[in-house]
Write a protein that holds these residues in place. Structure first.
Motif, mmCIF file in Angstrom:
data_model
loop_
_atom_site.group_PDB
_atom_site.id
_atom_site.type_symbol
_atom_site.label_atom_id
_atom_site.label_comp_id
_atom_site.label_asym_id
_atom_site.label_seq_id
_atom_site.Cartn_x
_atom_site.Cartn_y
_atom_site.Cartn_z
ATOM 1 N N GLN A 78 -4.208 25.619 7.615
ATOM 2 C CA GLN A 78 -4.609 24.418 7.399
ATOM 3 C C GLN A 78 -5.461 23.940 8.527
ATOM 4 N N ILE A 79 -5.325 24.177 9.871
ATOM 5 C CA ILE A 79 -6.108 23.789 10.783
ATOM 6 C C ILE A 79 -7.763 24.326 10.654
ATOM 7 N N LEU A 80 -7.724 25.467 10.095
ATOM 8 C CA LEU A 80 -9.164 25.925 9.894
ATOM 9 C C LEU A 80 -9.983 25.256 8.888
ATOM 10 N N HIS A 81 -8.861 24.811 7.628
ATOM 11 C CA HIS A 81 -9.588 24.145 6.522
ATOM 12 C C HIS A 81 -9.743 22.644 7.135
ATOM 13 N N SER A 82 -8.945 22.052 7.871
ATOM 14 C CA SER A 82 -9.414 20.664 8.571
ATOM 15 C C SER A 82 -10.628 20.377 9.511
ATOM 16 N N LEU A 83 -10.783 21.637 10.007
ATOM 17 C CA LEU A 83 -12.077 21.927 10.810
ATOM 18 C C LEU A 83 -13.204 22.509 10.353
ATOM 19 N N GLN A 84 -13.093 22.695 8.959
ATOM 20 C CA GLN A 84 -14.050 22.785 7.959
ATOM 21 C C GLN A 84 -14.819 24.436 8.496
ATOM 22 N N LYS A 85 -13.640 25.287 8.877
ATOM 23 C CA LYS A 85 -14.081 26.637 9.502
ATOM 24 C C LYS A 85 -13.571 27.848 8.218
ATOM 25 N N GLU A 86 -13.588 27.410 7.114
ATOM 26 C CA GLU A 86 -13.276 28.310 6.185
ATOM 27 C C GLU A 86 -13.852 29.521 6.094
ATOM 28 N N SER A 87 -15.145 29.766 6.579
ATOM 29 C CA SER A 87 -15.685 30.972 6.514
ATOM 30 C C SER A 87 -14.938 32.083 7.496
ATOM 31 N N ASP B 75 0.753 -1.241 -0.087
ATOM 32 C CA ASP B 75 -0.034 -0.027 -0.031
ATOM 33 C C ASP B 75 0.827 1.141 0.040
ATOM 34 N N LYS B 76 0.279 2.246 -0.807
ATOM 35 C CA LYS B 76 1.135 3.792 -0.706
ATOM 36 C C LYS B 76 0.253 4.496 0.059
ATOM 37 N N ILE B 77 0.922 5.261 1.250
ATOM 38 C CA ILE B 77 -0.034 5.779 2.085
ATOM 39 C C ILE B 77 0.694 7.318 1.970
ATOM 40 N N THR B 78 -0.274 8.405 1.633
ATOM 41 C CA THR B 78 0.243 9.733 2.056
ATOM 42 C C THR B 78 -0.488 10.321 3.347
ATOM 43 N N VAL B 79 0.324 10.991 3.888
ATOM 44 C CA VAL B 79 -0.135 11.799 5.202
ATOM 45 C C VAL B 79 0.150 13.140 5.153
ATOM 46 N N GLU B 80 -0.908 13.888 5.108
ATOM 47 C CA GLU B 80 -0.887 15.224 5.120
ATOM 48 C C GLU B 80 -1.422 15.762 6.675
ATOM 49 N N THR B 81 -0.613 16.021 7.366
ATOM 50 C CA THR B 81 -0.818 16.665 8.747
ATOM 51 C C THR B 81 -1.043 18.313 8.678
ATOM 52 N N PRO B 82 -2.003 18.837 9.121
ATOM 53 C CA PRO B 82 -2.247 20.118 9.404
ATOM 54 C C PRO B 82 -1.201 20.858 10.200
ATOM 55 N N LYS C 166 0.010 35.286 12.062
ATOM 56 C CA LYS C 166 -0.547 35.405 10.864
ATOM 57 C C LYS C 166 -0.963 33.835 10.627
ATOM 58 N N LEU C 167 -1.582 33.740 9.443
ATOM 59 C CA LEU C 167 -2.435 32.484 9.082
ATOM 60 C C LEU C 167 -1.370 31.272 8.975
ATOM 61 N N GLN C 168 -0.134 31.534 8.662
ATOM 62 C CA GLN C 168 0.949 30.862 8.191
ATOM 63 C C GLN C 168 1.665 30.297 9.675
ATOM 64 N N TYR C 169 1.392 30.799 10.672
ATOM 65 C CA TYR C 169 2.033 30.371 12.056
ATOM 66 C C TYR C 169 1.877 28.962 12.421
ATOM 67 N N PRO C 170 2.855 28.157 12.736
ATOM 68 C CA PRO C 170 2.653 26.870 13.225
ATOM 69 C C PRO C 170 1.764 26.594 14.555
ATOM 70 N N VAL C 171 1.062 25.609 14.564
ATOM 71 C CA VAL C 171 0.183 25.457 15.786
ATOM 72 C C VAL C 171 0.727 24.044 16.378
ATOM 73 N N GLN C 172 0.750 24.116 17.680
ATOM 74 C CA GLN C 172 1.304 22.779 18.479
ATOM 75 C C GLN C 172 0.039 22.374 19.221
ATOM 76 N N ASP C 173 0.379 21.083 19.768
ATOM 77 C CA ASP C 173 -0.932 20.476 20.320
ATOM 78 C C ASP C 173 -1.204 21.384 21.563
ATOM 79 N N ASP C 174 -2.504 21.244 21.843
ATOM 80 C CA ASP C 174 -2.939 21.840 23.186
ATOM 81 C C ASP C 174 -3.005 23.533 22.935
ATOM 82 N N ASP C 175 -2.860 24.027 21.532
ATOM 83 C CA ASP C 175 -2.828 25.559 21.309
ATOM 84 C C ASP C 175 -4.257 26.252 21.352
#
Length: 712
Positions: free
Chosen positions: A539-548, A527-534, A582-591
């Motif tokens: 990217q987090i807002l897109h993953s949470l479907q909060k694009e609005s 199997d070939k697996i691709t993993v995209e981690t927000p 800014k939107l491009q700032y990285p997010v850590q666990d529990d942020d």
């Protein structure tokens, strides 16, 4: 009452026959006979000419029977030099398996011994493992992940390895002994190994816990046995012995070999040795000169023996060395050997029959180290006879040569049961690709075999006895490797994030063979697996479907007369843990992510931020009354629609902004905002601004004091 024991020591050069009597817990040497082989019938401890050896045995038997009566049974020994010694190392993958137990180590040791046996076969013409008995082995070292370690018990790691030195006795050695005895009308009463025979009489069981080397230096070979931990841990042999000393004398003085042998034996009891060289010249040579002549050969013999002792003893010197056999009488040998092994001189000694406890002898029998092994063979036949035992291994009858305490592992070796059967095969690995990188999920480890002796649970170290029944139920094979997508993700792949006060679990987007799947999807081979981690806020807002919310985060920008103006005060604020980002700032666990939306500004608020005026407004004092002057400064519209200051201005609005009434305030403007008027009389008056004379067209400013004063 005494019992008579007949023993034979069949050596490379000669056969020694001995009659021994047991007298109340002691032994008495009654008679000894030595018969030289008429030709080379023995090579390296193995009978090559059964007929010639049988002749020598028959001659000794006949002579002893003439003095002591009928002899029907005899004790013999297999020569130590007939033993085959091999080293072997095995490696075992122990990653992700339980900690090592004693059983695991026993099985690993057995696997190493079998590999040593296999190595031995590659050097020999005979290719059947049943042609060899394993008479003992010792562990040279254990290693964990390449580092030497004292014990593997309770250890965990990636790879375990073990190296052993194992000793094997060829079956043909025993069979040829039986054939030679049968031709001389003798029955084998007991069998032992020559090193064991010598050890039994020189080193009591209570002393065998000491690390001692016993060296039997004969004519053609020097046999070595090492004791430690109460038993014999290793056997060895070097093809150097007394003959090398004899040959050195022969070469140096041009002597025939038998004459050189006589000269060598005379060194220890004569000051001058008489010799006759091959040219017929007689000489009397001082003992010291002969010792000097054989010094290089003695050095070479000591070097060979010491090197083999160190190899057998895990590269460590033993506590002491005992020398027996005729070659041990070589002058200076003990001193040189002590130097080679870094031992004190008094720790290397020649031992004769006088060192054997509870032993007496007839007066004509010499006290010589040559006789230790023959006497040991006879005593061993009485005290510790070596016998055969029969056991069943999975209903197959196996005959074992009892050279030591026998265990289940010995039975497995004799039955040719591979150590691989003691564990099931590991399951096949599962191979997949994650983001272009190959990953191998190992299969389950095989289950250990079940061993029973007479129906009772056992292991490879369990001692066995005659008629025991051993069962081996092979270990089960391990299951193939298996995993879900979730198993391949590390903890950092899943984040817990609080957005607008609500906690969310943010999982990566996973595709298997380009198809989006849940994390609990089982994986298949290749199997070939691709993993995209927000990773970023966007990217987090897109993953949470909060694009609005993304549209709200656009900077507040308007156009004035087609020119862009950015007003941050009216932009929505993006906060990460209460800090602007800014939107491009990285997010850590529990942020914690918070979006604070700004309210829509009015035209007046926009003008204030841009420091533009919609109206010009000042306050002055005129005729002692406060007057407020107001005029429009700008005309603002959207398209054709004019705007009031209180109208709302949305993000991205395009405004038309026209400056109007830009002239400054003058004195006469005050009359438009005041109820005061000039009287119609012709009285004269004076215009005053801040106490100074002024005029109607003069500029005025907020706070000015204005008045008109009549003069008549």
């Amino acid at each position: 009452m005494s019992s008579k024991l007949f023993a034979l020591d069949i050596g490379t050069r000669s056969v020694v026959g001995i009659i021994l009597e047991e007298r109340e817990q002691a032994f008495h040497v009654v008679d000894i006979l030595v018969e030289e082989h008429k030709e080379r019938a023995m090579v390296d401890g193995q009978i090559h000419n059964v007929l010639k050896v049988a002749e020598a045995i028959q001659s000794i038997k006949t002579q002893l029977e003439a003095k002591h009566g009928l002899l029907e049974k005899v004790s013999v020994a297999a020569a130590g030099r007939a033993l085959k010694t091999e080293q072997a190392i095995v490696h075992m993958d122990i990653k992700n398996r339980p900690i090592f137990s004693d059983d695991d180590i026993s099985r690993l040791e057995l696997s190493a011994v079998q590999k040593a046996q296999s190595n031995l076969l590659t050097h020999e013409t005979a290719k059947q493992t049943s042609h060899y008995y394993c008479v003992g082995y010792s562990v040279l070292y254990y290693r964990l992940d390449g580092e030497e370690i004292g014990s593997l018990v309770d250890q965990q790691g990636i790879e375990a390895s073990i190296e052993v030195i194992a000793t094997f006795l060829p079956r043909v050695v025993v069979e040829s002994l039986l054939s030679a005895l049968k031709r001389a009308n003798l029955e084998m009463e007991a069998l032992t190994l020559e090193p064991i025979a010598a050890i039994n009489v020189l080193i009591p069981p209570t002393m065998r816990r000491l690390n001692v080397a016993l060296v039997d230096i004969g004519a053609g070979t020097s046999d070595i046995a090492i004791t430690d931990y109460g038993t014999v841990i290793a056997y060895g042999m070097v093809p150097n012995a007394g003959d090398e000393i004899t040959e050195a004398l022969s070469d140096h003085y041009l002597l025939d070999f038998p004459l050189a042998e006589n000269a060598k034996r005379a060194i220890n009891n004569q000051e001058f040795i008489q010799i006759q060289d091959i040219l017929g010249f007689d000489q009397d040579i001082p003992k010291e000169e002969i010792i000097k002549a054989i010094r290089p050969a003695t050095e070479e013999l000591a070097t060979s023996i010491s090197a083999e002792i160190l190899r057998l003893n895990n590269n460590q010197s033993p506590k002491a060395v005992m020398l027996v056999g005729g070659g041990s009488l070589t002058p200076s040998l003990t001193k040189i050997l002590a130097e080679k092994l870094n031992l004190p001189e008094n720790r290397v000694a020649v031992r004769g029959i006088d060192a054997i406890q509870n032993l007496t002898k007839e007066e004509h029998i010499p006290i010589s180290p040559e006789l230790v092994t023959p006497i040991g063979i006879a005593i061993a036949a009485k005290r510790a006879p070596v016998q055969y035992m029969s056991v069943e291994v999975n209903q197959q009858v196996i005959r074992l040569f009892e050279l030591k305490e026998m265990n289940v592992g010995d039975a497995f070796l004799a039955a040719n049961i591979s150590a691989r059967k003691l564990y099931g095969k590991p399951g096949a690995a599962l191979s997949v690709q994650v983001n272009g990188r190959d990953i191998h999920i190992p299969g389950e480890h095989g289950k250990p075999a079940v061993i029973q002796v007479n129906g009772q649970a056992a292991n490879t170290k369990t001692l066995i006895k005659n008629k025991d029944k051993i069962e081996l139920l092979e270990g089960q094979d391990g299951k193939p490797g298996q995993a879900t997508v979730r198993d391949l993700l590390d903890d950092a792949s899943t984040k817990t994030v609080t957005f607008q006060g609500v906690m969310h679990i943010v999982e990566p987007t996973v595709k298997v063979n380009d198809v989006k799947v849940p994390l609990d999807t089982p994986l298949k081979e290749r199997d070939k697996i691709t993993v995209e981690t927000p990773q970023t806020v966007e990217q987090i807002l897109h993953s949470l479907q909060k694009e609005s919310y993304l549209s709200k985060l656009k900077p507040f920008t308007i156009q004035i007369n087609k020119k862009n103006h950015y007003i941050p005060e009216f932009s929505t604020t993006l906060l990460l843990n209460n800090s602007p980002i800014k939107l491009q700032y990285p997010v850590q666990d529990d942020d914690v992510i918070q979006i604070n939306a700004a309210s829509t500004p009015t035209l007046q608020q926009v003008a204030d931020q841009l420091e533009r005026k919609l109206v010009d407004q000042i306050k002055v004092t005129f005729q002692q009354q406060d007057v407020e002057l107001i005029k429009e400064c700008a005309h603002v519209s959207i398209g054709e629609k004019s705007l009031l200051p209180e109208d709302l201005i949305t993000n991205g609005t395009s405004l038309n902004w026209q400056e109007v009434n830009s002239s400054p305030w003058i004195f006469q403007d005050v009359f438009r905002f005041s109820d005061w008027t000039l009287p119609n009389s012709t009285r004269s008056f004076q215009i005053i601004k801040n106490g100074q004379a002024s005029g109607f067209n003069e500029d005025i400013f907020g706070g000015d004091q204005l008045e008109i004063i009549f003069t008549n």
